[in-house]
Motif scaffolding. Structure first.
Motif, PDB file in Angstrom:
ATOM      1  N   TYR A   1     -25.810 -37.872   8.365  1.00  0.00           N
ATOM      2  CA  TYR A   1     -24.623 -37.807   7.821  1.00  0.00           C
ATOM      3  C   TYR A   1     -24.954 -38.074   6.249  1.00  0.00           C
TER       4      TYR A   1
ATOM      5  N   SER B   1     -23.746 -38.836   3.347  1.00  0.00           N
ATOM      6  CA  SER B   1     -23.860 -40.190   2.225  1.00  0.00           C
ATOM      7  C   SER B   1     -22.350 -40.935   3.075  1.00  0.00           C
ATOM      8  N   PHE B   2     -21.915 -41.343   2.698  1.00  0.00           N
ATOM      9  CA  PHE B   2     -20.330 -42.265   3.375  1.00  0.00           C
ATOM     10  C   PHE B   2     -19.408 -41.616   2.919  1.00  0.00           C
TER      11      PHE B   2
ATOM     12  N   LEU C   1     -19.877 -39.724   6.358  1.00  0.00           N
ATOM     13  CA  LEU C   1     -19.089 -40.577   7.558  1.00  0.00           C
ATOM     14  C   LEU C   1     -17.839 -40.059   7.393  1.00  0.00           C
TER      15      LEU C   1
ATOM     16  N   PRO D   1     -25.151 -43.893   6.730  1.00  0.00           N
ATOM     17  CA  PRO D   1     -25.091 -42.667   5.916  1.00  0.00           C
ATOM     18  C   PRO D   1     -26.426 -42.768   4.454  1.00  0.00           C
TER      19      PRO D   1
END
Length: 400
Positions: free
Chosen positions: A226, A228-229, A232, A296
């Motif tokens: 993933y 980036s957050f 996610l 992330p």
């Protein structure tokens, strides 16, 4: 941006700078005293906790615009609105639900519907003991409905994480989704489906969160990183945030609550996100041994860490600092979720609050293990669990 690691002396600053964002769920609508019911016209936009803001350092979050949201957050928000509208529509048209099917249609194949619900209860009792205990406080109809939803979620998860996971293909998930659509239309395949089919005919439960959970299983078939957050966050919604949207229509909102329907669902969503983030942080080592990293990647890079560092599994100062930030974010979601518990129906508060408290303590256990989630599994001991249950019960009883 990466989550900053905050020292104890800066905790107050975090609360001050991010407060206007973190309390978005806690805004309530005033009672419409003239109509004697919850005002359904929201004078402001109530949306899920902004993942992008929680991912920022305090100063950055304070300067960000509240209205700026990512595509993932907007997609989730639309599902929240849809489910909230369905609940409000049902509340505006009281009366007995229209059943999509009758028990006699399927009794010859797998016995009485009551037996199907009993089997769901047995599964819940075996795999979710604490939550099962809490459901005993609910009305029989709500209790059975929650069991049916739990079993469907567990069966869905087992498709990609169970003993036959290696045989699951995208087409198999397509068939599972078609089966879901059928049971929502009153055509259950087996006794567990029959229980859920009956449940969704009684309660204003939308099909979209169920479909979204299946979408999360699809991601698990091919996606193991993933960036980036934001990515996610959407995954966490798919596999866990959806559960709150499924169950709140069954658990019910307190009749005297002044909270908007949307705000209660936002809190339920936050609990699912918090639980899944906790799962991820607890299982870093286990996931890495399966070739998966649910962290992330951009935040890892900002912390000076790489994928190789995850696979090596060595606890360093960089790792500790990184984990401090990740745990802080999970706790913020738990805080948002806890605000919504008081607005649930009184009989539904204890199981939700107890599970929230117990799961949040896993974060404490990670810290107690010196952030070694590579080779040590964080868990809450039986003694702590037993101590938490009566405290949660007392808190739930006085919540208002």
């Amino acid at each position: 941006m990466a989550v900053s690691s905050f020292s104890s002396s800066s905790s107050a600053a975090v609360a001050h700078h991010q407060g206007c964002f973190l309390r978005v769920h806690a805004r309530f609508l005033l009672h419409d005293h003239q109509q004697g019911r919850r005002n359904r016209r929201c004078p402001f936009v109530v949306r899920p906790l902004m993942a992008s803001l929680v991912a920022m350092a305090p100063a950055a979050a304070a300067s960000a615009r509240v209205s700026r949201r990512t595509a993932s957050e907007e997609a989730v928000y639309e599902v929240v609105l849809r489910q909230a509208a369905l609940v409000e529509e049902a509340a505006a048209a009281p009366g007995p639900p229209r059943r999509r099917w009758v028990e006699e249609d399927v009794a010859g194949s797998w016995g009485l519907l009551g037996d199907a619900y009993d089997r769901c209860g047995e599964v819940c009792a075996e795999y979710a003991k604490t939550f099962y205990l809490g459901t005993q406080l609910m009305t029989p109809e709500r209790r059975k409905a929650v069991w049916a939803i739990y079993v469907w979620c567990r069966r869905t998860d087992e498709l990609v994480d169970g003993p036959n996971a290696s045989y699951i293909t995208p087409k198999a998930l397509d068939r599972w989704e078609k089966r879901l659509e059928d049971l929502f239309e009153g055509r259950p395949y087996d006794m567990y489906d029959a229980a859920l089919s009956d449940t969704v005919s009684k309660f204003p439960v939308d099909i979209q969160p169920f479909k979204d959970m299946i979408e999360g299983m699809r991601l698990d078939l091919w996606k193991s990183r993933y960036k980036s957050f934001d990515e996610l966050y959407l995954y966490c919604y798919y596999v866990a945030g959806t559960v709150g949207l499924m169950t709140v229509p069954v658990m019910g909102i307190a009749p005297d609550s002044k909270a908007s329907t949307e705000s209660v669902y936002n809190a339920a969503l936050a609990l699912g996100i918090a639980n899944q983030l906790t799962n991820i942080l607890r299982d870093v080592g286990e996931d890495s041994r399966r070739g998966r990293i649910y962290l992330p990647l951009d935040e890892l890079a900002e912390a000076g860490l790489t994928e190789d560092d995850i696979f090596r599994g060595k606890v360093t100062d960089k790792w500790r600092k990184f984990m401090e930030g990740q745990i802080q974010r999970a706790r913020l979601f738990f805080d948002e979720a806890e605000k919504g518990v008081a607005h649930l129906d009184s009989a539904s508060r204890w199981p939700v609050l107890a599970s929230l408290w117990l799961y949040r303590q896993i974060l404490d256990a990670i810290e107690a293990n010196d952030y070694n989630n590579f080779t040590k599994r964080a868990y809450v001991g039986k003694a702590k669990k037993l101590l938490s249950l009566p405290v949660a019960y007392a808190r739930a009883a006085v919540a208002s």
